[in-house]
Write a protein that holds these residues in place. Structure first.
Motif, PDB file in Angstrom:
ATOM      1  N   ILE A 196      -7.342   0.200   4.166  1.00  0.00           N
ATOM      2  CA  ILE A 196      -6.171   0.154   3.280  1.00  0.00           C
ATOM      3  C   ILE A 196      -5.955  -1.263   2.758  1.00  0.00           C
ATOM      4  O   ILE A 196      -5.713  -1.472   1.561  1.00  0.00           O
ATOM      5  CB  ILE A 196      -4.915   0.668   4.015  1.00  0.00           C
ATOM      6  CG1 ILE A 196      -5.030   2.175   4.270  1.00  0.00           C
ATOM      7  CG2 ILE A 196      -3.646   0.366   3.208  1.00  0.00           C
ATOM      8  CD1 ILE A 196      -3.929   2.739   5.156  1.00  0.00           C
ATOM      9  N   MET A 228       2.244   1.785  -3.425  1.00  0.00           N
ATOM     10  CA  MET A 228       1.184   2.165  -4.362  1.00  0.00           C
ATOM     11  C   MET A 228       0.610   3.551  -4.050  1.00  0.00           C
ATOM     12  O   MET A 228      -0.168   4.092  -4.829  1.00  0.00           O
ATOM     13  CB  MET A 228       0.062   1.127  -4.334  1.00  0.00           C
ATOM     14  CG  MET A 228       0.470  -0.243  -4.833  1.00  0.00           C
ATOM     15  SD  MET A 228      -0.817  -1.498  -4.515  1.00  0.00           S
ATOM     16  CE  MET A 228      -2.117  -0.911  -5.595  1.00  0.00           C
ATOM     17  N   GLU A 237      -8.343  -1.997   0.013  1.00  0.00           N
ATOM     18  CA  GLU A 237      -7.991  -1.336  -1.243  1.00  0.00           C
ATOM     19  C   GLU A 237      -6.814  -2.037  -1.932  1.00  0.00           C
ATOM     20  O   GLU A 237      -6.800  -2.180  -3.156  1.00  0.00           O
ATOM     21  CB  GLU A 237      -7.642   0.132  -0.974  1.00  0.00           C
ATOM     22  CG  GLU A 237      -8.830   1.012  -0.641  1.00  0.00           C
ATOM     23  CD  GLU A 237      -9.838   1.046  -1.763  1.00  0.00           C
ATOM     24  OE1 GLU A 237      -9.454   1.295  -2.921  1.00  0.00           O
ATOM     25  OE2 GLU A 237     -11.030   0.799  -1.488  1.00  0.00           O
ATOM     26  N   VAL A 238      -5.831  -2.473  -1.155  1.00  0.00           N
ATOM     27  CA  VAL A 238      -4.681  -3.179  -1.738  1.00  0.00           C
ATOM     28  C   VAL A 238      -5.134  -4.469  -2.405  1.00  0.00           C
ATOM     29  O   VAL A 238      -4.721  -4.783  -3.529  1.00  0.00           O
ATOM     30  CB  VAL A 238      -3.620  -3.481  -0.653  1.00  0.00           C
ATOM     31  CG1 VAL A 238      -2.544  -4.418  -1.201  1.00  0.00           C
ATOM     32  CG2 VAL A 238      -2.987  -2.209  -0.160  1.00  0.00           C
ATOM     33  N   ALA A 290       0.832  -1.199   0.000  1.00  0.00           N
ATOM     34  CA  ALA A 290       0.000   0.000   0.000  1.00  0.00           C
ATOM     35  C   ALA A 290       0.869   1.251   0.000  1.00  0.00           C
ATOM     36  O   ALA A 290       0.563   2.237  -0.688  1.00  0.00           O
ATOM     37  CB  ALA A 290      -0.921  -0.003   1.219  1.00  0.00           C
ATOM     38  N   ILE A 314      -1.413   4.264  -1.532  1.00  0.00           N
ATOM     39  CA  ILE A 314      -2.793   4.160  -1.054  1.00  0.00           C
ATOM     40  C   ILE A 314      -2.899   4.805   0.318  1.00  0.00           C
ATOM     41  O   ILE A 314      -2.167   4.450   1.244  1.00  0.00           O
ATOM     42  CB  ILE A 314      -3.255   2.686  -0.992  1.00  0.00           C
ATOM     43  CG1 ILE A 314      -3.316   2.108  -2.407  1.00  0.00           C
ATOM     44  CG2 ILE A 314      -4.611   2.564  -0.300  1.00  0.00           C
ATOM     45  CD1 ILE A 314      -3.667   0.641  -2.460  1.00  0.00           C
ATOM     46  N   ARG A 315      -3.792   5.764   0.445  1.00  0.00           N
ATOM     47  CA  ARG A 315      -4.007   6.464   1.705  1.00  0.00           C
ATOM     48  C   ARG A 315      -5.502   6.524   2.004  1.00  0.00           C
ATOM     49  O   ARG A 315      -6.319   6.529   1.100  1.00  0.00           O
ATOM     50  CB  ARG A 315      -3.478   7.908   1.626  1.00  0.00           C
ATOM     51  CG  ARG A 315      -2.002   8.024   1.289  1.00  0.00           C
ATOM     52  CD  ARG A 315      -1.119   7.726   2.487  1.00  0.00           C
ATOM     53  NE  ARG A 315       0.261   8.081   2.205  1.00  0.00           N
ATOM     54  CZ  ARG A 315       1.114   7.289   1.565  1.00  0.00           C
ATOM     55  NH1 ARG A 315       0.720   6.097   1.152  1.00  0.00           N
ATOM     56  NH2 ARG A 315       2.359   7.678   1.349  1.00  0.00           N
ATOM     57  N   ILE A 316      -5.831   6.562   3.255  1.00  0.00           N
ATOM     58  CA  ILE A 316      -7.207   6.816   3.688  1.00  0.00           C
ATOM     59  C   ILE A 316      -7.176   8.104   4.499  1.00  0.00           C
ATOM     60  O   ILE A 316      -6.565   8.167   5.560  1.00  0.00           O
ATOM     61  CB  ILE A 316      -7.772   5.657   4.533  1.00  0.00           C
ATOM     62  CG1 ILE A 316      -7.772   4.348   3.743  1.00  0.00           C
ATOM     63  CG2 ILE A 316      -9.179   5.987   5.035  1.00  0.00           C
ATOM     64  CD1 ILE A 316      -8.654   4.338   2.524  1.00  0.00           C
ATOM     65  N   GLN A 360     -15.341   7.162  -0.421  1.00  0.00           N
ATOM     66  CA  GLN A 360     -13.923   6.820  -0.542  1.00  0.00           C
ATOM     67  C   GLN A 360     -13.366   7.199  -1.907  1.00  0.00           C
ATOM     68  O   GLN A 360     -12.145   7.283  -2.100  1.00  0.00           O
ATOM     69  CB  GLN A 360     -13.726   5.324  -0.309  1.00  0.00           C
ATOM     70  CG  GLN A 360     -14.363   4.453  -1.381  1.00  0.00           C
ATOM     71  CD  GLN A 360     -14.489   3.016  -0.946  1.00  0.00           C
ATOM     72  OE1 GLN A 360     -15.362   2.648  -0.191  1.00  0.00           O
ATOM     73  NE2 GLN A 360     -13.595   2.189  -1.438  1.00  0.00           N
ATOM     74  N   TYR A 361     -14.238   7.447  -2.886  1.00  0.00           N
ATOM     75  CA  TYR A 361     -13.775   7.759  -4.234  1.00  0.00           C
ATOM     76  C   TYR A 361     -13.608   9.255  -4.472  1.00  0.00           C
ATOM     77  O   TYR A 361     -12.930   9.663  -5.411  1.00  0.00           O
ATOM     78  CB  TYR A 361     -14.761   7.196  -5.269  1.00  0.00           C
ATOM     79  CG  TYR A 361     -14.990   5.721  -5.103  1.00  0.00           C
ATOM     80  CD1 TYR A 361     -14.017   4.802  -5.462  1.00  0.00           C
ATOM     81  CD2 TYR A 361     -16.178   5.247  -4.559  1.00  0.00           C
ATOM     82  CE1 TYR A 361     -14.211   3.444  -5.283  1.00  0.00           C
ATOM     83  CE2 TYR A 361     -16.390   3.901  -4.375  1.00  0.00           C
ATOM     84  CZ  TYR A 361     -15.404   2.993  -4.736  1.00  0.00           C
ATOM     85  OH  TYR A 361     -15.598   1.651  -4.549  1.00  0.00           O
ATOM     86  N   ALA A 371      -7.092  -3.702  -5.623  1.00  0.00           N
ATOM     87  CA  ALA A 371      -6.238  -3.192  -6.695  1.00  0.00           C
ATOM     88  C   ALA A 371      -5.408  -4.299  -7.336  1.00  0.00           C
ATOM     89  O   ALA A 371      -5.181  -4.287  -8.550  1.00  0.00           O
ATOM     90  CB  ALA A 371      -5.324  -2.095  -6.154  1.00  0.00           C
TER      91      ALA A 371
END
Length: 430
Positions: A137, A87, A140-141, A84, A89-91, A371-372, A144
């Motif tokens: 997270i 990549m 999402e990982v 993550a 990827i953050r929240i 989240q988008y 993806a």
């Protein structure tokens, strides 16, 4: 838009999450590629599992077996978190607070009341927030990396539609327990033979009355080992093909296996069986415009843009579809003027569902955050039920997706585990 149901296992978090003991040994216990697992993390996870087992009146294996399983879970989580990071990827905090707000709503609580509940369970709110962030997270990982591995053919959909028609309105759901006796990624004949002997021994113990959850926690190489192998309720058409064929026509408490796969030998227990009653679903037709915040577009500016779009549309100065085509960050719907088509609202993320249910037909929402990114949406129609062939195909496609995503996720996790550098350091005193 590829909408993703945010199906969190997070809702069960409060039932077992506890604060770490005040004196934890923060020494490095495992080296995981570019990261580490601390002794305090292992101790905390074992404490969580033990407390959860006590609440559910479940017996556990030895501390040594429990520690082995805890280490394995933390290794897998650590590898995904490293991925993550690579990549990006953050929240964000707004996303996190909105998610927690939805969890609180799901329990019919205001956020202040929900925070009190968290505290009563022995968890500080900051610890709880970060655990939720981590789960988001990890989700999402997985999406993806696994999504692109899932491929569904038209023939597969047609075959499943036919099968669903043959099954009729009552489709079996099974509550399954699972134990995996795994062997290495490229097993020798000796590896396979040894695994089969172990699997047969496990099945023998279960047949003689040993507790399934305890054996699973001690012996399983499956991803749900620390939950006693509990896979929860699964539609026969959404579970892995190997399992679906094995459990067909089985009854409650039946033991199944060992079943061989590329990962090892599987043993299943049918904990319960139920039918699915046909229900009429209220469907909605909607369209939306998505503005995704970025390095050059702040959250505040994205929200402001949509407020301005809404005012322009209501004033007759702009057209919803044209704005969606020009500005929406959702490629799946933008070219169609933001149209999402007829759908069961429950397929959308919680924020979408909550907003759609409050709108009247043709009403345009205020900007909402998911989240988008930021959305405005317009409800364009409502109807009850949809018996069209297209609806059947959509249902079949969703079931196939769930099945294949679960299968490919397991394969992907084994692959990243096998390719990683892992060194378990000796404990102090060893």
């Amino acid at each position: 838009m590829k909408v993703i149901v945010v199906a969190f296992l997070i809702s069960s978090f409060l039932s077992f999450k506890t604060e770490a003991a005040p004196e934890l040994l923060d020494s490095v216990s495992v080296i995981v590629d570019q990261g580490v697992v601390l002794e305090s993390q292992i101790t905390e996870l074992i404490t969580v599992v033990k407390r959860n087992a006590a609440l559910n009146d479940q017996t556990l294996p030895s501390d040594r077996a429990l520690r082995t399983q805890a280490i394995e879970k933390l290794i897998i989580d650590n590898l995904q978190m490293q991925m993550a990071e690579r990549m990006g990827i953050r929240i964000s905090d707004p996303q996190l607070e909105q998610t927690i707000g939805n969890i609180a709503k799901g329990e019919n609580m205001e956020i202040a009341e929900f925070r009190e509940k968290v505290a009563r369970e022995g968890v500080t709110y900051d610890v709880y927030r970060e655990e939720i962030r981590k789960e988001l997270i990890l989700g999402e990982v997985r999406r993806a990396n696994v999504r692109r591995r899932v491929y569904i053919t038209e023939q597969e959909i047609a075959n499943l539609v036919k099968l669903i028609d043959e099954q009729g309105d009552q489709q079996a759901e099974f509550n399954l327990g699972h134990i995996l006796i795994e062997f290495p990624p490229e097993p020798t004949d000796e590896d396979i033979a040894k695994a089969k002997i172990r699997a047969d021994k496990v099945l023998e113990l279960l047949t003689k009355g040993s507790e399934f959850a305890k054996i699973a926690t001690a012996s399983s190489g499956g991803s749900r080992a620390l939950e006693g192998g509990d896979l929860g309720w699964m539609n026969i058409n959404s579970m892995p093909t190997l399992f679906a064929e094995a459990v067909d026509k089985k009854d409650k408490d039946d033991l199944i296996g060992p079943i061989r796969s590329g990962a090892g030998f599987h043993i299943l227990k049918v904990k319960d069986v139920r039918g699915i009653e046909k229900v009429e679903v209220a469907e909605v037709n909607a369209r939306h415009i998505l503005i995704a915040p970025s390095v050059i577009l702040s959250d505040e500016k994205a929200e402001k843009m949509l407020k301005e779009f809404r005012e322009q549309i209501l004033a007759g100065e702009a057209d919803f579809a044209e704005l969606a085509k020009e500005h929406s960050a959702d490629p799946g719907s933008a070219l169609k003027g933001g149209e999402l088509g007829w759908a069961d609202p429950n397929i959308y993320v919680p924020e979408f569902i909550a907003t759609l249910t409050k709108l009247e037909v043709d009403e345009i929402s205020q900007p909402i955050r998911t989240q988008y990114g930021w959305h405005i949406m317009q409800l364009t129609g409502k109807r009850v039920g949809d018996a069209t062939e297209k609806r059947k195909e959509e249902k079949a496609s969703q079931l196939l997706w769930q099945r294949k995503f679960a299968e490919e996720t397991d394969v992907w996790l084994r692959e990243i585990r096998a390719s990683a550098y892992i060194e378990v350091l000796p404990q102090q005193g060893e």
